[in-house]
Structure formats: C-alpha cells, structure tokens
Design a protein around this motif. Structure first.
Motif, PDB file in Angstrom:
ATOM      1  N   PHE B 275       0.814  -1.215   0.000  1.00 28.45           N
ATOM      2  CA  PHE B 275       0.000   0.000   0.000  1.00 28.45           C
ATOM      3  C   PHE B 275       0.844   1.259   0.000  1.00 28.45           C
ATOM      4  N   THR B 276       1.947   1.208   0.716  1.00 27.12           N
ATOM      5  CA  THR B 276       2.817   2.387   0.696  1.00 27.12           C
ATOM      6  C   THR B 276       3.355   2.583  -0.715  1.00 27.12           C
ATOM      7  N   ALA B 277       3.750   1.470  -1.335  1.00 21.12           N
ATOM      8  CA  ALA B 277       4.307   1.569  -2.682  1.00 21.12           C
ATOM      9  C   ALA B 277       3.287   2.201  -3.619  1.00 21.12           C
ATOM     10  N   ILE B 278       2.050   1.727  -3.521  1.00 18.21           N
ATOM     11  CA  ILE B 278       1.021   2.273  -4.395  1.00 18.21           C
ATOM     12  C   ILE B 278       0.938   3.772  -4.228  1.00 18.21           C
ATOM     13  N   PHE B 279       0.895   4.188  -2.968  1.00 15.57           N
ATOM     14  CA  PHE B 279       0.712   5.614  -2.725  1.00 15.57           C
ATOM     15  C   PHE B 279       1.918   6.424  -3.179  1.00 15.57           C
ATOM     16  N   TRP B 280       3.109   6.007  -2.707  1.00 16.68           N
ATOM     17  CA  TRP B 280       4.281   6.842  -2.960  1.00 16.68           C
ATOM     18  C   TRP B 280       4.727   6.800  -4.411  1.00 16.68           C
ATOM     19  N   ILE B 281       4.561   5.643  -5.036  1.00 14.89           N
ATOM     20  CA  ILE B 281       4.999   5.562  -6.436  1.00 14.89           C
ATOM     21  C   ILE B 281       3.984   6.232  -7.353  1.00 14.89           C
ATOM     22  N   ALA B 282       2.709   6.015  -7.065  1.00 15.84           N
ATOM     23  CA  ALA B 282       1.689   6.526  -7.986  1.00 15.84           C
ATOM     24  C   ALA B 282       1.525   8.037  -7.888  1.00 15.84           C
ATOM     25  N   GLN B 283       1.722   8.570  -6.693  1.00 10.12           N
ATOM     26  CA  GLN B 283       1.389   9.971  -6.455  1.00 10.12           C
ATOM     27  C   GLN B 283       2.046  10.954  -7.437  1.00 10.12           C
ATOM     28  N   PRO B 284       3.376  10.885  -7.625  1.00  8.86           N
ATOM     29  CA  PRO B 284       3.974  11.846  -8.559  1.00  8.86           C
ATOM     30  C   PRO B 284       3.412  11.734  -9.972  1.00  8.86           C
ATOM     31  N   PHE B 285       3.157  10.486 -10.411  1.00 12.34           N
ATOM     32  CA  PHE B 285       2.602  10.310 -11.757  1.00 12.34           C
ATOM     33  C   PHE B 285       1.207  10.919 -11.853  1.00 12.34           C
ATOM     34  N   MET B 286       0.441  10.714 -10.780  1.00 11.18           N
ATOM     35  CA  MET B 286      -0.902  11.276 -10.793  1.00 11.18           C
ATOM     36  C   MET B 286      -0.838  12.792 -10.835  1.00 11.18           C
ATOM     37  N   ASP B 287       0.120  13.353 -10.111  1.00 10.19           N
ATOM     38  CA  ASP B 287       0.280  14.803 -10.137  1.00 10.19           C
ATOM     39  C   ASP B 287       0.615  15.291 -11.543  1.00 10.19           C
ATOM     40  N   TRP B 288       1.510  14.555 -12.210  1.00 12.28           N
ATOM     41  CA  TRP B 288       1.872  14.952 -13.579  1.00 12.28           C
ATOM     42  C   TRP B 288       0.651  14.953 -14.474  1.00 12.28           C
ATOM     43  N   ILE B 289      -0.108  13.863 -14.393  1.00 12.63           N
ATOM     44  CA  ILE B 289      -1.279  13.747 -15.258  1.00 12.63           C
ATOM     45  C   ILE B 289      -2.240  14.896 -14.985  1.00 12.63           C
ATOM     46  N   ASN B 290      -2.438  15.145 -13.696  1.00 16.42           N
ATOM     47  CA  ASN B 290      -3.317  16.240 -13.305  1.00 16.42           C
ATOM     48  C   ASN B 290      -2.873  17.554 -13.898  1.00 16.42           C
ATOM     49  N   THR B 291      -1.615  17.879 -13.646  1.00 17.42           N
ATOM     50  CA  THR B 291      -1.087  19.155 -14.115  1.00 17.42           C
ATOM     51  C   THR B 291      -1.143  19.217 -15.634  1.00 17.42           C
ATOM     52  N   GLY B 292      -0.772  18.096 -16.257  1.00 15.74           N
ATOM     53  CA  GLY B 292      -0.773  18.051 -17.717  1.00 15.74           C
ATOM     54  C   GLY B 292      -2.140  18.389 -18.279  1.00 15.74           C
ATOM     55  N   PHE B 293      -3.160  17.770 -17.742  1.00 15.36           N
ATOM     56  CA  PHE B 293      -4.504  18.000 -18.273  1.00 15.36           C
ATOM     57  C   PHE B 293      -4.991  19.414 -17.962  1.00 15.36           C
ATOM     58  N   GLU B 294      -4.581  19.912 -16.804  1.00 13.66           N
ATOM     59  CA  GLU B 294      -5.011  21.272 -16.478  1.00 13.66           C
ATOM     60  C   GLU B 294      -4.367  22.280 -17.411  1.00 13.66           C
ATOM     61  N   ASN B 295      -3.085  22.056 -17.707  1.00 14.33           N
ATOM     62  CA  ASN B 295      -2.426  22.952 -18.651  1.00 14.33           C
ATOM     63  C   ASN B 295      -3.074  22.857 -20.015  1.00 14.33           C
ATOM     64  N   LEU B 296      -3.358  21.629 -20.425  1.00  9.60           N
ATOM     65  CA  LEU B 296      -3.986  21.419 -21.721  1.00  9.60           C
ATOM     66  C   LEU B 296      -5.322  22.141 -21.769  1.00  9.60           C
ATOM     67  N   SER B 297      -6.051  22.030 -20.672  1.00 12.30           N
ATOM     68  CA  SER B 297      -7.363  22.647 -20.590  1.00 12.30           C
ATOM     69  C   SER B 297      -7.261  24.165 -20.721  1.00 12.30           C
ATOM     70  N   SER B 298      -6.355  24.769 -19.985  1.00 12.80           N
ATOM     71  CA  SER B 298      -6.261  26.231 -20.063  1.00 12.80           C
ATOM     72  C   SER B 298      -5.687  26.671 -21.413  1.00 12.80           C
ATOM     73  N   PHE B 299      -4.801  25.825 -21.944  1.00 13.14           N
ATOM     74  CA  PHE B 299      -4.230  26.148 -23.258  1.00 13.14           C
ATOM     75  C   PHE B 299      -5.308  26.161 -24.335  1.00 13.14           C
ATOM     76  N   THR B 300      -6.111  25.090 -24.390  1.00 18.15           N
ATOM     77  CA  THR B 300      -7.172  25.041 -25.412  1.00 18.15           C
ATOM     78  C   THR B 300      -8.208  26.117 -25.149  1.00 18.15           C
ATOM     79  N   GLY B 301      -8.445  26.405 -23.876  1.00 18.89           N
ATOM     80  CA  GLY B 301      -9.393  27.459 -23.533  1.00 18.89           C
ATOM     81  C   GLY B 301      -8.969  28.780 -24.150  1.00 18.89           C
ATOM     82  N   GLU B 302      -7.684  29.088 -24.026  1.00 26.32           N
ATOM     83  CA  GLU B 302      -7.184  30.341 -24.579  1.00 26.32           C
ATOM     84  C   GLU B 302      -7.198  30.312 -26.103  1.00 26.32           C
TER      85      GLU B 302
END
Ligand SMILES: Nc1nc2c(ncn2[C@@H]2O[C@H](COP(=O)(O)OP(=O)(O)O)[C@@H](O)[C@H]2O)c(=O)[nH]1
Ligand SMILES: [Mg+2]
Lengths: 72, 681
Positions: B275-302
């Motif tokens: 469970f620790t592995a799931i959390f600690w390993i997955a978290q940074p990737f999830m953050d990247w995906i999140n940020t990536g999509f948010e940037n994409l969203s604001s980019f297409t919005g503009e």
C-alpha cells in the motif's frame, strides 16, 4: 482414532479413511486425500488453522475441521 | 455426414482449454491466442473465460477459449461452474469441438483425475503434459507414448517456459480439426456424476497409470540400486503409496513464509509495503497527469477563445478525460503487484494466513484476493469473489467490496488531504493517507462483522463453509510478462470505465452551463473583461440546472455543514466517484491564472463562502466529513451493475446503495458536528 489434525508438524501418516458424513468429504477425496495415500503436515497458520499438508507432490491447505474428517 | 450441433452457419471450430488450477492453461493460451483477447481476467486468478482467435501464424482457423481451473467435472464454486458450463455449451460459442486438457507432470496422479472424467464423458481430447522440467529436476521423467497408449488418446508435451512442443501440439490440433469435419460429432455425456466408490476406483487406476509412465531415475545412481528408494517403492506392495515430496525450494521458503509467527508478521509487512508503494509511487505520476490536463485545458481554452464550444472542450471534455486517466498509475501499480504476488505463489498463502480471522466475521480466506483487488477497483474484485464456494461468504464479500479504498477515491483524497496538509509540513499528507486507508479497512471489517449477523436473512441456502486451497510451488515471477499483463489490464479497465466517466463529465458540464449560459451582466461596461467573465461564470452557474437540483437537495446538505454546490458535486459522484474533483473545479469556476489549477482549485475552495451567512464553506471539519463520506458511500454505477450480475439479483446492490449511503450520511453528520462541537473549525 487418530485424525489428520492430530498430526504434529513434520509428522507423516497414511490415510486410512475419510469420513463420509462430512460435507466436504467428496472434495477432499477428489483433491487427492484418498485412503492409502501418505501425507505430511507441513505448516499451520498462526491461528492453528488452516493446516498445510504435503500430498501427491504438492501442498494443500485445508481447515482443521476438514482435516478432522481424515482418519490416519 | 457433417453435422454440427447448434452451429449451422459453420463457425470456426472452438478449442477449449481446461485443466486443474496452475497446470499451465493460461500460459498455453497466451502462446496460442492473438493479441485481442475478448475478456480480460484481472490479476489474482482466472475467474472468467477468455476467447481469442488462434494466432494466424499458427495456421489454424479456430477460436481458443481459456477457462478457470477445475479439478473435476463437478463444480463447487461459481468460477468452476463457468468452466464446466463452457465445456458443455457456451452461450455464444457453442459446444467445444476439441478440448485441450493441461496436466502437470509433477502431479500426474491428481491431474489425471480430471482427464479420466473427461474421457468417460466422451470429450474430444488432447492431453497436454506441462512442467516436465520440474519432474526432471526431481530426477524423474515421463513416458508420453506409453501414457498416450494407456489412455487411448492424444498426449503431447509442452514446456510453458519456452513453448517447446507447441509445433507438435498444433499438428495434432490440425489433424483433429480435419477429422471432425468428416466424422459425426458425439456430444459429451451431459451430466457427469461420480460416487465415492467410483472416485476411489478412479484414483486406483490413475495410480497404476502413474506407476507405468513415470520413470524414476533416482532408483539408479551411478548404475547402482539405491536401497532407500527401493524401500520407498516397496510400500506400494503394502497397499500404501510412496510419498512424493513437494518441491524442495518451496518447502524451505514455506518454513519462513508460513512460519507460525513470522508468517503473519511477513504478511503484514508485505501488505504495508504494497500500500505504501502504491501511494508513494503513484502519487507523482498522478500529479503529472493532473497538471498536464489542467495545462492542456487552459491552453485550449485560450486557443479557442470565449465561446460555448471552447468551454465544452476545455471545461467538460478535457477535465473529464483527465479524471479518467489520473488513476491509471495507481491501477497499473496495484495490478502489477497483484500479478507479481499471484505469479510467485504467495497469494494462496496469504489467503491461508487470513482464513481464520476472516471466517470469524463470515468471510473466507478466499475473500482475501477479491478484497486486495478491491483497492484497485471493485469491478474485477467482485468477479474475483467467484472462487468462494459458499454463497453466504461470497455475497458478504461482494457486499463489503465497495468499502475497499478503490483507486477512484485517490484523486478525491488527494485533493482533500492537500487541503488539510499545512504547507510547511508536507509529510503529514502521507500520514493522513495512511490513516484514511486504515480507517477504511477497519470499518469495512466491522461492517462485515455486523452484516454477518444478518446473513441468514439475505441468503437462505444453508451450505457448509470450507477452505481447501492448493499452495502452488514458489516460482520466480516473470516481471516483464507481469508488467505487460498489468498494462493490458489497466488499459482494458480504462476503456471500460472511461466512456462512462467521460459522458458523466459532459452531462455535468451541460447541467452546470445551461439553460442560462449567457447571462447579461449589469454595468458590464464599467468592469474589466476579466471581471465580466467571472461574473458571467457565477451567474451562469447560479441559474443552471445543477443549481436548481442543488437547491432542492440543500436541506439534506445543511446537517453535513455543506451547501448546494458541494451537494451537486456529491450527487454527480454517485455515478462515479472520480468526477468529484472535476465537478468541484467546474462549480467553483476555477479561473486560470498563472498558478496551476490544482492549486487554484484549492485556493478557490479556501475562499468559498456560504452564500447566505458568508462563513467559510470548506473548513477542517467539512473536509474530514467529506473524507468520511467517501470512505462509506456507494458511488459507482458500474459496481452496482456487476454486483447485480454476480449475485444474480438486486438484493445485494440495493443493500449496498442504501446501507452504505445511509452510513456515509450519518457518519458525516456526526463527524462534522462532533468536530465542530470540540472546537475544530
Ligand atoms: N517450470 C514450468 N513452469 C510452467 C510451465 N507451464 C507453466 N508454467 C508456470 O506455471 C504457472 C501457472 O501457470 P498458468 O498458466 O497461470 O496456470 P493456470 O492456472 O492453469 O492458468 C505460471 O507461473 C507459469 O509460468 C512449464 O512447463 N514449466
Ligand atoms: Mg489461468
């Protein structure tokens, strides 16, 4: 009469009979616990149940209750 | 005469793979099948059939079907029933033309039992003997030709490690296919029955066959007879069978892993690491995906400017897609670990270790694998419960599976935990997460124990509970293959869940945008463009369908210390949890500044106020309340659908919805007000 759940860890015994009345008896036979077969108690879990037996070249874990219907 | 039953339109022949668990079916299937397998079996075990066309390079036009392991033709659990049913008649593919039975050479006496039953039932068989390498390692060998002669059917060797023998198997298969085109098909005996005497006789005969075909080289060492093994063989004469020791390395490892006390300690450590592995390993990737999509969203919005279409794409479509993909890393890691544990042979031992405590609360050691899979997703987990023979235990397992902290909750918890975590103490985030997991595990076990008291009312059948499981030999896991499987499973999963979530996000966008999508702002000329846009956003939301619905349910939200806006987000989550974050973002109208949206959603949440009183909407107590709500609430339509399918009725899914939602609401009200009473803001 001695039964499979009376065995000590590392003890071997030959199955004499399997209680017909036990609901899982058919499955127990099917999986290879047949009369004449030699088994060895290998491990038991921290709660003393289930028990792991060596049988026919493999290891099979069964509950104490199920081991109890195996006469050795 | 050519007469195919139920297959008038001359379909490609069907080859079905059956065999005892761990005899190498899936390995063989993977060599034969093309990439497009119709059903994916999630890690843990094969609990459903998979069908595929045979790989074209093998030059056989046929479908191949992999099935869950069976030890006899009389099934005891639903996964075994799947196999036995497909043997007689598969609803879509009909009756198998050829059946390939896999047999582990190192356990010939046990595995021939099924072969014998199938021969007696007139199946058109090819017997595939696997694991001969293991037999050889123990100084033995097998005489395939003799075995074939004694059984009177086609027997071939196959090495699952390198596909040695596959050519020969394919040749035999082609011959059989030619043969069945000519011969009249004999349907198998519809129902197989065996009584005790016949069973024992069957085993006697198998043991005799084994004596004949297994060549024991141990008897002769350096040309001399080994006295001790002769003695072992003599016992056969006394109506006693020689004892065959299991794999030596496995016995050694079990001394540790199944050690009376250490075994349990190792189990708990292993689970914590997972469970620790799931959390600690997955978290940074999830953050990247999140940020990536948010940037994409604001980019297409503009890029698309201020219009409805732009809003649809950047506010509905892209965040929706992001909310599907954000938990891909976690699913991937959990599937991979499960695959690894299963492949190494540890999962069955884990099940054995927890059987006793779980049986105290009406579950079974076999509930362990479904529960573990439940941390990835309740859907495959519910299917994995098929291995539990006892109906009450199976239903109870399925009942509590939605309480396992599935990966769809991770983005939600991530947001909520981020809110609670002070900027200067980031390590607290991990601790909060661990606490949430512990809380959900403990409460699911308590709920199981309580629900267990009512089990006789839900399931009437009186069946005995049993736990009989083979502990397979430890094997070095094939990391690359496991990675590929995990990847395939995760992709399959996203394909299944993706469209639902995407559509939901769009529906949500429509509900929050219409009917008042272009409100007029008084004194617009006095305001800057930015102010106008943000005023329009809030006006649009306030007049939207979502707001109407939200105001309707506001009385329900009040006791939880929340308002209609959170209410709308929560209502949306009842279809799928993962839309919570994107719906909050949609509702609290995150305007994109330089900061990335995750932060600005947090900021927006921190600034959000009750519309009537002007008090802060999100406080420590409401956030903790929301966590509690998500721990318990049954918010997943797909789980409801699969629970209905697997239990064959609406009882369990409806109970899940009613009980878990009621619990979620009650606990949230208690927690929020309790916290407020003790002075937590
Ligand atoms: N040593 C050895 N291992 C094999 C052989 N065939 C399969 N395996 C391994 O045995 C395990 C169980 O195989 P699997 O195909 O999943 O069995 P299933 O339960 O019948 O589907 C896997 O780890 C395989 O890699 C073989 O011929 N030799
Ligand atoms: Mg399999």
């Amino acid at each position: 009469m001695k039964r499979a759940d009376d065995l000590k860890i590392g003890e071997r015994a030959v199955i004499k009979d399997v209680d017909n009345s036990h609901p899982s008896s058919h499955r127990i036979l099917e999986i290879g616990f047949t009369p004449g077969q030699e088994i060895e108690l290998l491990n038991c879990s921290a709660f003393n149940d289930p028990l792991a037996f060596a049988i026919r070249g493999t290891i099979i874990a069964i509950r104490k209750k199920e081991a109890h219907c195996i006469h050795v | 005469m050519y007469s195919r039953i139920n297959n008038k339109d001359k379909k490609a022949p069907l080859i079905t793979l059956v065999g005892p668990p761990n005899s190498g079916k899936t390995t063989l299937y993977n060599y034969l099948s093309g990439k497009k397998s119709k059903t994916v079996n999630y890690p843990g075990s094969t609990v459903n059939y998979s069908v595929s066309k045979i790989l074209s390079k093998h030059e056989i036009n046929a479908d191949i079907l992999d099935s869950p392991g069976i030890i006899s033709l009389i099934p005891t659990s639903p996964d075994e029933r799947v196999s036995v049913d497909t043997l007689y008649k598969h609803p879509k593919y009909g009756h198998p033309d050829i059946v390939i039975v896999t047999v582990d050479a190192s356990q010939l006496s046990r595995h021939l039992y099924l072969v014998k039953q199938m021969m007696e039932s007139n199946f058109n068989l090819i017997v595939v003997v696997t694991m001969i390498d293991i037999l050889k390692r123990n100084g033995k060998d097998i005489d395939i030709i003799k075995l074939s002669a004694i059984l009177g059917c086609c027997v071939v060797k196959f090495d699952g490690r390198n596909a040695d023998g596959i050519k020969h198997l394919l040749e035999k298969t082609r011959d059989k296919i030619v043969a069945i085109q000519k011969e009249e098909i004999i349907l198998p005996v519809a129902k197989f029955q065996i009584d005790r005497d016949k069973l024992l006789l069957s085993y006697k005969q198998i043991e005799e066959i084994e004596e004949e075909v297994i060549i024991d080289n141990n008897n002769r060492r350096n040309g001399q007879l080994d006295i001790s093994s002769i003695n072992d063989n003599l016992v056969v004469l006394n109506n006693r069978r020689a004892f065959v020791k299991p794999d030596a390395r496995t016995l050694k490892l079990d001394k540790v892993f199944l050690h009376k006390y250490w075994g349990l300690a190792i189990f708990f450590i292993a689970m914590s690491v997972v469970f620790t592995a799931i959390f600690w390993i997955a978290q940074p990737f999830m953050d990247w995906i999140n940020t990536g999509f948010e940037n994409l969203s604001s980019f297409t919005g503009e890029l698309l400017g201020e219009n409805l279409f732009s809003d649809l794409v950047s506010g509905g479509l892209i965040p929706g897609l992001g909310s599907v993909l954000v938990f891909l890393p976690q699913i991937l890691i959990l599937f991979f670990i499960l695959e690894l544990l299963e492949d190494s042979g540890y999962l069955a031992r884990g099940a054995m270790l927890v059987d006793k405590p779980l049986s105290k609360i009406g579950l079974n050691g076999r509930s362990f694998v479904p529960m573990l899979s439940g941390f990835a997703c309740a859907i495959p987990a519910t299917m994995a419960a098929r291995t539990i023979a006892n109906k009450k235990e199976r239903f109870l397992t399925i009942f509590i599976l939605p309480l396992m902290s599935c990966s769809a909750r991770i983005p939600v918890y991530a947001l909520l935990v981020a809110f609670l975590t002070p900027k200067d103490k980031p390590y607290l985030g991990g601790i909060f997460f661990t606490l949430i997991y512990l809380f959900s595990i403990v409460s699911s076990l308590i709920i199981a124990a309580i629900a267990n008291k009512f089990r006789d009312r839900i399931v009437k059948e009186k069946e005995d509970s049993s736990f009989i499981i083979e502990l397979p030999a430890y094997r070095k896991p094939k990391v690359w293959i496991n990675t590929k499987h995990a990847y395939k499973n995760a992709i399959q999963y996203v394909k299944k869940a993706g469209p639902v979530i995407l559509i939901l996000s769009l529906v949500l966008w429509v509900l929050t945008t219409f009917p008042n999508f272009d409100p007029s702002i008084p004194d617009a000329d006095k305001l800057s463009a930015e102010e106008v846009s943000s005023a329009k956003n809030s006006e649009r939301l306030a007049g939207s369908y979502a707001a109407m619905m939200g105001r309707f349910i506001e009385p329900v939200m009040k006791p939880m210390g929340m308002d209609w806006r959170i209410g709308v987000s929560l209502v949306a989550t009842f279809a799928a949890r993962e839309v919570f974050v994107s719906s909050l973002a949609l509702i609290f109208k995150v305007t994109d500044d330089d900061e990335d949206t995750h932060n600005s959603l947090l900021t927006a949440m921190k600034e959000a106020k009750f519309e009537d009183t002007g008090q802060k909407l999100f406080t420590a107590s409401t956030i903790i309340g929301l966590v509690v709500f998500f721990v318990f609430a049954m918010q997943c339509l797909s789980t409801t659908a699969i629970a209905r399918k697997e239990t064959g009725g609406w009882k369990i899914p409806i109970l899940q919805i009613v009980v878990f939602t009621a619990l979620a609401y009650a606990f949230t009200v208690v927690v929020v007000n309790g916290l407020k009473a003790v002075g937590v803001s």
